[in-house]
Design an enzyme around this catalytic site. Structure first.
Site, mmCIF file in Angstrom:
data_model
loop_
_atom_site.group_PDB
_atom_site.id
_atom_site.type_symbol
_atom_site.label_atom_id
_atom_site.label_comp_id
_atom_site.label_asym_id
_atom_site.label_seq_id
_atom_site.Cartn_x
_atom_site.Cartn_y
_atom_site.Cartn_z
ATOM 1 N N LYS A 1 7.175 -19.404 48.162
ATOM 2 C CA LYS A 1 5.839 -18.841 48.091
ATOM 3 C C LYS A 1 5.894 -17.324 48.262
ATOM 4 O O LYS A 1 5.261 -16.575 47.520
ATOM 5 C CB LYS A 1 4.935 -19.480 49.158
ATOM 6 C CG LYS A 1 4.902 -21.013 49.124
ATOM 7 C CD LYS A 1 4.485 -21.556 47.761
ATOM 8 C CE LYS A 1 4.270 -23.072 47.802
ATOM 9 N NZ LYS A 1 4.225 -23.667 46.459
ATOM 10 N N ASP B 1 2.635 -14.864 40.080
ATOM 11 C CA ASP B 1 2.530 -16.270 39.636
ATOM 12 C C ASP B 1 1.326 -16.575 38.744
ATOM 13 O O ASP B 1 0.693 -17.635 38.882
ATOM 14 C CB ASP B 1 2.506 -17.200 40.857
ATOM 15 C CG ASP B 1 3.758 -17.091 41.714
ATOM 16 O OD1 ASP B 1 4.661 -16.325 41.351
ATOM 17 O OD2 ASP B 1 3.812 -17.767 42.754
ATOM 18 N N LYS C 1 11.020 -17.003 41.458
ATOM 19 C CA LYS C 1 11.103 -17.229 42.906
ATOM 20 C C LYS C 1 10.928 -18.714 43.211
ATOM 21 O O LYS C 1 10.064 -19.373 42.652
ATOM 22 C CB LYS C 1 10.050 -16.386 43.627
ATOM 23 C CG LYS C 1 8.602 -16.734 43.345
ATOM 24 C CD LYS C 1 7.718 -15.675 43.982
ATOM 25 C CE LYS C 1 6.257 -15.989 44.085
ATOM 26 N NZ LYS C 1 5.810 -17.293 44.467
ATOM 27 N N CYS D 1 0.709 -17.933 47.742
ATOM 28 C CA CYS D 1 1.779 -16.985 47.415
ATOM 29 C C CYS D 1 1.401 -15.532 47.672
ATOM 30 O O CYS D 1 2.265 -14.724 48.048
ATOM 31 C CB CYS D 1 2.234 -17.199 45.987
ATOM 32 S SG CYS D 1 3.120 -18.761 45.821
HETATM 33 N N1 TIU Z 1 1.745 -19.306 43.595
HETATM 34 C C1 TIU Z 1 1.193 -20.073 44.541
HETATM 35 O O1 TIU Z 1 0.254 -19.697 45.199
HETATM 36 N N2 TIU Z 1 1.720 -21.349 44.680
HETATM 37 C C2 TIU Z 1 1.009 -22.434 45.158
HETATM 38 O O2 TIU Z 1 1.539 -23.525 45.307
HETATM 39 N N3 TIU Z 1 -0.319 -22.216 45.411
HETATM 40 C C3 TIU Z 1 -1.236 -23.127 45.841
HETATM 41 O O3 TIU Z 1 -2.358 -22.713 46.152
HETATM 42 N N4 TIU Z 1 -0.919 -24.418 45.883
#
Ligand code: TIU
Length: 223
Positions: A134, A26, A131, A164
């Site tokens: 998370k 991500d 995806k 995530c």
């Molecule tokens: N990719 C990921 O970690 N998604 C989140 O929403 N992370 C946060 O820390 N909010």
């Protein structure tokens, strides 16, 4: 067959290189830039930028070794059909997934904010998994892709450490994969939660996995 030994805590790992994959989780503008989802949730996105250069170094080393590299992106199709109502309505209207923002609709596939930042952009041929959740295994073909390549071990990089990346480590553990987090290649909006997540992963003799860093991996690849 080539084995690599990576200095890590709670103890070093010795893994077959061909059975080891690099996961880049991500690294999207929506999380790293100040106009996206992360900022909308009230976070300082600048806290994530320190992971970019170490990931670049690890990606270069992994590519040079021919390692299996997989990138993920969190997000939803424009109709938000795979976004659970709970994920949609937890924040006030105007601050939600799918709402318009300076980088397009928040966390929506195809919008500028959903893209992976240029610095760690996937190379042609590298797998990019979209995806909705998370954990990187949830509603993705990640498990099948890894097993098809006889992958047993995962190097975890990306954002965020405590969301995530942490969710993916826990899921990997239950599915029978080893997971090692490179601590300078992951980052959190909260240094405290970053540290706590890594502590949880390595507690109890490595209950969820291992923690190391990019220098240790590079040293293991180039002894
Ligand atoms: N990719 C990921 O970690 N998604 C989140 O929403 N992370 C946060 O820390 N909010």
């Amino acid at each position: 067959m080539t084995e690599i030994t990576i200095t890590a805590r709670p103890h070093p790992v010795t893994w077959e290189l061909a059975a080891t994959a690099l996961l880049v989780i991500d690294m999207q503008k929506d999380f790293l830039y100040p106009e996206g989802y992360g900022a909308l949730l009230g976070n300082d996105t600048g806290l994530l930028l320190g992971a970019v250069a170490p990931i670049q170094a690890v990606l270069a080393a992994a590519r040079a070794q021919g390692m299996f590299v997989i990138h993920t992106r969190e997000g939803h199709p424009p109709d938000l059909s795979d976004c659970p109502p709970t994920k949609l309505t937890r924040w006030p209207a105007g601050n939600r997934i799918g709402d318009p923002g300076p980088m397009g609709r928040i966390l929506v596939q195809g919008e500028p904010g959903h893209a992976i930042i240029d610095e760690v952009a996937p190379f042609p041929g590298e797998i990019v998994l979209d995806k909705p959740g998370k954990n990187s295994f949830y509603r993705t073909p990640l498990d099948e892709l890894l097993r098809a390549q006889a992958i047993e071990n995962l190097l975890i990089t990306g954002v965020t450490t405590d969301v995530c990346c942490f969710a993916t480590v826990i899921a990997a553990n239950d599915r029978g994969f080893n997971a090692l987090v490179l601590e300078d290649c992951v980052a959190s909006y909260s240094p405290e939660r970053h540290t706590a997540s890594l502590e949880t992963i390595t507690a109890q003799g490595g209950i969820f996995g291992w923690v190391s860093d990019s220098a240790a991996l590079l040293a293991a690849l180039h002894p």
